[in-house]
Every structure is written in C-alpha cells, then in structure tokens.
Write a protein that holds these residues in place. Structure first.
Motif, PDB file in Angstrom:
ATOM      1  N   GLU A  28       1.110  -1.085  -0.013  1.00  0.00           N
ATOM      2  CA  GLU A  28      -0.196  -0.114  -0.324  1.00  0.00           C
ATOM      3  C   GLU A  28       0.915   1.504   0.007  1.00  0.00           C
ATOM      4  N   CYS A  29       1.782   1.206   1.087  1.00  0.00           N
ATOM      5  CA  CYS A  29       2.130   1.809   0.287  1.00  0.00           C
ATOM      6  C   CYS A  29       3.550   2.638  -0.254  1.00  0.00           C
ATOM      7  N   VAL A  30       3.649   1.468  -1.189  1.00  0.00           N
ATOM      8  CA  VAL A  30       4.794   1.972  -2.536  1.00  0.00           C
ATOM      9  C   VAL A  30       3.546   2.131  -3.306  1.00  0.00           C
ATOM     10  N   ARG A  31       2.501   1.777  -3.348  1.00  0.00           N
ATOM     11  CA  ARG A  31       0.681   1.464  -4.383  1.00  0.00           C
ATOM     12  C   ARG A  31       1.036   3.282  -4.469  1.00  0.00           C
ATOM     13  N   LYS A  32       0.947   4.146  -2.673  1.00  0.00           N
ATOM     14  CA  LYS A  32       0.457   5.735  -3.242  1.00  0.00           C
ATOM     15  C   LYS A  32       1.520   6.280  -3.334  1.00  0.00           C
ATOM     16  N   VAL A  33       3.101   5.795  -3.157  1.00  0.00           N
ATOM     17  CA  VAL A  33       4.217   6.316  -4.218  1.00  0.00           C
ATOM     18  C   VAL A  33       3.909   7.000  -5.742  1.00  0.00           C
ATOM     19  N   ALA A  34       4.081   5.036  -6.344  1.00  0.00           N
ATOM     20  CA  ALA A  34       3.079   5.261  -7.376  1.00  0.00           C
ATOM     21  C   ALA A  34       2.180   6.377  -7.789  1.00  0.00           C
ATOM     22  N   THR A  35       0.780   6.586  -6.863  1.00  0.00           N
ATOM     23  CA  THR A  35      -0.020   6.737  -7.856  1.00  0.00           C
ATOM     24  C   THR A  35       0.834   8.290  -7.354  1.00  0.00           C
ATOM     25  N   PHE A  36       1.184   8.815  -6.183  1.00  0.00           N
ATOM     26  CA  PHE A  36       1.741  10.474  -6.101  1.00  0.00           C
ATOM     27  C   PHE A  36       2.462  10.861  -8.007  1.00  0.00           C
ATOM     28  N   CYS A  37       3.752  10.110  -8.027  1.00  0.00           N
ATOM     29  CA  CYS A  37       4.439   9.534  -9.282  1.00  0.00           C
ATOM     30  C   CYS A  37       3.763   9.735 -10.437  1.00  0.00           C
ATOM     31  N   TYR A  38       2.519   9.425 -10.480  1.00  0.00           N
ATOM     32  CA  TYR A  38       2.240   9.075 -12.129  1.00  0.00           C
ATOM     33  C   TYR A  38       1.906  10.622 -13.091  1.00  0.00           C
ATOM     34  N   PRO A  39       1.569  11.289 -11.925  1.00  0.00           N
ATOM     35  CA  PRO A  39       0.270  12.334 -12.828  1.00  0.00           C
ATOM     36  C   PRO A  39       1.570  13.283 -13.205  1.00  0.00           C
ATOM     37  N   LEU A  40       2.816  13.730 -12.339  1.00  0.00           N
ATOM     38  CA  LEU A  40       4.699  13.754 -12.700  1.00  0.00           C
ATOM     39  C   LEU A  40       5.560  13.729 -13.796  1.00  0.00           C
ATOM     40  N   LEU A  41       4.707  12.053 -14.571  1.00  0.00           N
ATOM     41  CA  LEU A  41       5.499  11.795 -15.555  1.00  0.00           C
ATOM     42  C   LEU A  41       5.102  12.531 -16.481  1.00  0.00           C
ATOM     43  N   PRO A  42       6.412  12.840 -17.537  1.00  0.00           N
ATOM     44  CA  PRO A  42       6.309  13.120 -18.764  1.00  0.00           C
ATOM     45  C   PRO A  42       5.015  12.872 -19.662  1.00  0.00           C
ATOM     46  N   VAL A  43       3.597  13.949 -20.322  1.00  0.00           N
ATOM     47  CA  VAL A  43       2.453  12.915 -21.072  1.00  0.00           C
ATOM     48  C   VAL A  43       2.774  11.877 -21.827  1.00  0.00           C
ATOM     49  N   LEU A  44       4.602  12.344 -22.618  1.00  0.00           N
ATOM     50  CA  LEU A  44       4.415  11.198 -23.915  1.00  0.00           C
ATOM     51  C   LEU A  44       4.438   9.152 -22.547  1.00  0.00           C
ATOM     52  N   ILE A  45       5.480   9.443 -21.795  1.00  0.00           N
ATOM     53  CA  ILE A  45       5.536   8.458 -20.812  1.00  0.00           C
ATOM     54  C   ILE A  45       4.233   7.997 -20.628  1.00  0.00           C
ATOM     55  N   ARG A  46       3.040   9.126 -19.861  1.00  0.00           N
ATOM     56  CA  ARG A  46       1.452   8.496 -19.492  1.00  0.00           C
ATOM     57  C   ARG A  46       0.555   7.859 -21.120  1.00  0.00           C
ATOM     58  N   LEU A  47       1.129   9.109 -22.258  1.00  0.00           N
ATOM     59  CA  LEU A  47       0.387   8.239 -22.815  1.00  0.00           C
ATOM     60  C   LEU A  47       0.539   6.966 -23.495  1.00  0.00           C
ATOM     61  N   ALA A  48       1.878   5.635 -23.067  1.00  0.00           N
ATOM     62  CA  ALA A  48       2.217   4.810 -23.379  1.00  0.00           C
ATOM     63  C   ALA A  48       2.446   3.960 -22.269  1.00  0.00           C
ATOM     64  N   VAL A  49       2.652   4.726 -21.349  1.00  0.00           N
ATOM     65  CA  VAL A  49       2.064   3.987 -19.978  1.00  0.00           C
ATOM     66  C   VAL A  49       0.847   4.001 -19.370  1.00  0.00           C
ATOM     67  N   LYS A  50      -0.058   3.397 -19.255  1.00  0.00           N
ATOM     68  CA  LYS A  50      -1.114   3.559 -17.957  1.00  0.00           C
ATOM     69  C   LYS A  50      -0.984   3.369 -17.084  1.00  0.00           C
ATOM     70  N   GLU A  51      -1.786   4.174 -16.183  1.00  0.00           N
ATOM     71  CA  GLU A  51      -1.067   4.124 -14.872  1.00  0.00           C
ATOM     72  C   GLU A  51      -1.324   2.443 -13.619  1.00  0.00           C
ATOM     73  N   PRO A  52      -2.875   1.190 -14.059  1.00  0.00           N
ATOM     74  CA  PRO A  52      -2.601   0.884 -13.923  1.00  0.00           C
ATOM     75  C   PRO A  52      -1.017   0.042 -13.096  1.00  0.00           C
ATOM     76  N   THR A  53       0.128  -0.140 -15.161  1.00  0.00           N
ATOM     77  CA  THR A  53       0.365  -0.476 -15.747  1.00  0.00           C
ATOM     78  C   THR A  53       2.163   0.344 -15.016  1.00  0.00           C
ATOM     79  N   PHE A  54       2.183   1.218 -15.187  1.00  0.00           N
ATOM     80  CA  PHE A  54       3.052   2.196 -14.004  1.00  0.00           C
ATOM     81  C   PHE A  54       3.045   1.674 -12.671  1.00  0.00           C
ATOM     82  N   ILE A  55       1.733   1.446 -11.994  1.00  0.00           N
ATOM     83  CA  ILE A  55       2.078   1.378 -10.419  1.00  0.00           C
ATOM     84  C   ILE A  55       2.464  -0.677 -10.236  1.00  0.00           C
TER      85      ILE A  55
END
Length: 94
Positions: free
Chosen positions: A49-76
């Motif tokens: 759960e702690c690792v998931r919080k960190v990943a969820t916090f970081c995902y929106p801060l990634l560059p847009v192109l990364i977020r387009l290529a890698v969706k949030e569940p995959t990133f987590i």
C-alpha cells in the motif's frame, strides 16, 4: 506487470523519468515512507500500500508522452515489481 512480460527496455525507459520525479519531489514523497529513511523505509518497501501511494503520487508528474504510452495501472505494477530500484533511489542521499 510480470517482469517476463515486460517489453525489452521498458524498465530502463521508465527509470529515468521516475528518477527525475523522485529528485524533484523527495520532500513530498518521504512522509509517504512512514517517517523517512532507515528502518521505516525498509518497512515501506515491504508494504504494498505504501509503494502504491508513492506510485500513484508520481504517475501524474511523469512526462505526458510517458503517460500516453504507459497507463497508470501498468505504471503502478511496474513500481511494485521494481520497488527496490525505485524506493532505493528515493532513500538514497540527495
């Protein structure tokens, strides 16, 4: 994301942007590790759960192109599977 299903090089491609986010937001992320470095950080590595919080916090801060290529569940899933590298970077001296 099962590491055996991970496309070649995905880990290397994601670690750069993740490292940049961690370096910029270290002060915001450290409280999520239940009190900071040392034993608390090691405990956080074992806490999904702690690792998931960190990943969820970081995902929106990634560059847009990364977020387009890698969706949030995959990133987590990636962060959960690579927690030693990701959180090791976070707990390393600045």
């Amino acid at each position: 994301m099962d590491p055996s299903n991970e496309p070649a090089g995905l880990s290397d491609k994601l670690m750069g942007p993740i490292t940049a986010v961690i370096d910029k937001r270290r002060a915001d992320l450290m409280p999520m590790l239940q009190g900071g470095a040392g034993h608390a950080a090691q405990a956080a590595l074992r806490d999904d759960e702690c690792v998931r919080k960190v990943a969820t916090f970081c995902y929106p801060l990634l560059p847009v192109l990364i977020r387009l290529a890698v969706k949030e569940p995959t990133f987590i899933s990636f962060v959960l599977n690579n927690r030693e590298k990701v959180l090791g970077r976070l707990t390393a001296p600045a």
